[in-house]
Design an enzyme around this catalytic site. Structure first.
Site: not given
Ligand code: SF4
Length: 357
Positions: A42, A201, A208, A211, A217
């Site tokens: 970390e 992201c 997206c 995602c 989102c």
């Molecule tokens: Fe990021 Fe939302 Fe796109 Fe997912 S849907 S990559 S969380 S902006």
């Protein structure tokens, strides 16, 4: 802005499921609950890429397999192991933290984020990451990746340059956590947040379409998630010129180095003697050596907040010539292991070896 609690259950479940199949799982500091290893990774990963950290992490563990070994290592050796990772205050705190863990906690890291935060160099987010990964504590992290993911998920419009807004986002992060008692979920959720920010992201081009939380989102729903997070404060850059004395022993076997003071530029590292001007450099040199000083090409070293314009001035000197100056001759086989600022190391690699032999 969307309320975190409206999507909390769906969010953590999707993230945990996604992490199992798509998250990162083969990094050397994963699949362990050893707080020493997690802490080390970390700290190294702060402002540094995974690919850079890999080699340093292995070297540290080979030399210091336990926190007690690190606590007992000489400071110069720790700085040498860290050399090239930058942000040297992290290395100094790392060493102090190891010594504190031994002195205050008998060599075992404390188990709560609250106590972990009392150690040098461990902030709230790092403490939470260690507590979540190693002890299953239900606490939220808030590094740059997480700020981005959560700002977009919730369409959080607050300017994160303000501490009050950061606290609000942190509060929302707490509301998104998996339920109490599921230690496996909290660890995987924490890793999932990190992985989502690092691989999906992305800062400029959020992916997206692949995602796992796309349906939840709010930033995506509003159409332009890449504009988030909002952070107005820009780093103010400055510039500084420094003159570096590169004195090489006439026998070609050593260079003259000083240990930098505990504060100021390159604090605690070994470096070539540093001056604010060519005149200041000349003034400390023995009269007989001044005509032999040779200005070699200056170069730029870019730091996060500052451009350093470095002007090396080279001289080949008899060992006794430097007797009145602060510093010492360091043999060619010894300086590579010292903690050196990156530009000084580069300069020595180019110029200290050229005349040797
Ligand atoms: Fe990021 Fe939302 Fe796109 Fe997912 S849907 S990559 S969380 S902006």
């Amino acid at each position: 802005m969307r309320q975190a609690r409206q999507c909390a259950d769906a969010f953590w479940l999707r993230l945990v499921t996604w992490q199992k199949t798509h998250g990162r799982s083969s990094l050397p500091w994963q699949n362990t609950r050893d707080p020493y290893r997690v802490w080390l990774s970390e700290i190294m990963l702060q402002q540094t890429q995974v690919s850079t950290v890999l080699g340093y992490y292995e070297r540290f563990l080979t030399r210091c397999p336990t926190v007690a070994d690190l606590a007992a290592a000489p400071e110069d050796e720790v700085m040498g192991l860290w050399s090239g990772l930058g942000y040297y205050s992290r290395a100094r705190n790392l060493h102090r933290c190891a010594q504190d863990v031994v002195a205050r906690f008998g060599g075992s890291f404390p188990h709560s984020a609250e106590l972990l935060q009392t150690l040098p160099g461990i902030g709230r987010s790092t403490a939470s990451a260690i507590a979540a990964f190693c002890f299953g504590e239900r606490v939220s992290i808030m590094d740059g990746n997480v700020k981005r993911v959560l700002s977009r998920l919730l369409a959080f419009e607050g300017d994160l340059a303000s501490t009050a807004n950061e606290k609000l986002l942190w509060k929302a992060a707490d509301e998104l956590l998996p339920p109490e008692g599921d230690t496996e979920a909290i660890s995987r959720y924490t890793q999932g947040l990190m992985d989502l920010g690092a691989t999906v992201c992305l800062p400029r081009q959020p992916q997206c379409l692949i995602c796992p939380v796309e349906a939840l989102c709010e930033g995506r729903r509003q159409g332009d998630p890449a504009r988030l997070p909002i952070k107005t404060r820009k780093l103010k850059r400055s510039a500084q010129s420094l003159w570096l004395l590169l004195a090489r022993s006439a026998d070609g076997e050593a260079v003259w180095l000083q240990k930098r003071p505990a504060s100021g530029i390159w604090s605690g590292l070994h470096a070539l003697p540093v001056f604010d001007s060519a005149e200041a450099l000349e003034a400390v040199m023995p009269e007989a050596l001044r005509p032999a000083l040779r200005h070699v090409p200056a170069f730029l070293h870019v730091l996060t907040h500052k451009d350093l314009h470095l002007h090396p001035v080279q001289v080949d000197a008899a060992r006794s010539d430097m007797a009145g100056l602060e510093g010492r001759w360091v043999a060619a086989e010894d300086w590579p292991a010292l903690g050196l600022p990156a530009p000084v190391r580069r300069l020595l690699e180019e110029r200290a070896t050229r005349i040797i032999g």
